[in-house]
Structure formats: structure tokens, C-alpha cells
Scaffold this motif. Sequence first.
Motif, PDB file in Angstrom:
ATOM      1  N   GLN A 116       0.834  -1.203   0.000  1.00  0.00           N
ATOM      2  CA  GLN A 116       0.000   0.000   0.000  1.00  0.00           C
ATOM      3  C   GLN A 116       0.867   1.251   0.000  1.00  0.00           C
ATOM      4  N   SER A 169      -0.309   0.200  -4.244  1.00  0.00           N
ATOM      5  CA  SER A 169      -1.741   0.424  -4.376  1.00  0.00           C
ATOM      6  C   SER A 169      -2.211   1.530  -3.434  1.00  0.00           C
ATOM      7  N   SER A 170      -3.342   2.115  -3.772  1.00  0.00           N
ATOM      8  CA  SER A 170      -3.879   3.208  -2.942  1.00  0.00           C
ATOM      9  C   SER A 170      -4.758   2.676  -1.838  1.00  0.00           C
TER      10      SER A 170
END
Length: 122
Positions: free
Chosen positions: A13, A121-122
Motif C-alpha cells: 500500500q 496500491s492506494s
Amino acid sequence: QVQLRESGGGLVQAGGSLSLSCAASGRAFSGNSMGWFRQAPGKEREFIAAIKWNSGITLYGESVKGRFTISRDSAKNTMYLQMNSLKLEDTAVYYCAAADIFSRRDSSYNVWGQGTQVTVSS
């Protein structure tokens, strides 16, 4: 001929950390330096960091300075890339490479690993 193999890629993340390793095999690494590059889809290969094998002197690309740290363990013939505060734009295939000179230019590197995917990833 030295062979290089990256490991440690994966999914993380944004804001997280990931560590990559690059193991040299075939014979003990005797070149001048090793480095990390990355390439995102549709973009040119980008210099990340380099390290002089004997002295440990380092060089970083502007986009990762202060967030990534390159290091090496000569006894293990292994180079590392510690990546902190990862951003979406750090997503790419990361390659390690070896050179006979200390350089940020990919054309200076004559041995390359196969690459490892890093996805943020967000």
C-alpha cells in the motif's frame, strides 16, 4: 560471468515499505558497482540508485532520494534496496545491474537481472 537475480517484489500500500534483494551468483562479484533501475509501462528505464562495491559510496536518483536506501553485503554478494514511503508512481519492474564504472547511466551496466515487479496500491 556473473548472474544477477532480484527478489522481494510484491504488492504494498502507498506509504508502506518493501525491501528488494539482488544476489550475484556464478562467481564473486568483482566489478566496480551495482545499481537499481526501474521501468514502468510506457516509460523509459529510470535510474534509482548505485553503490560502489568496495567503498559503499552511494548515488541516488532524485525521485527516490530520502525514501530509498541502497546497501550491499559483500560477504553474501548481495545488494539491497530498502524502499520506504512508497508512492503510486513507484510502481514498476525493478532491475538490478552491475557495471565496471560508477554511473547512473543504464548504458554503463553490462549485466542485468530479470526484474521483479513492485506494485503500490492506494
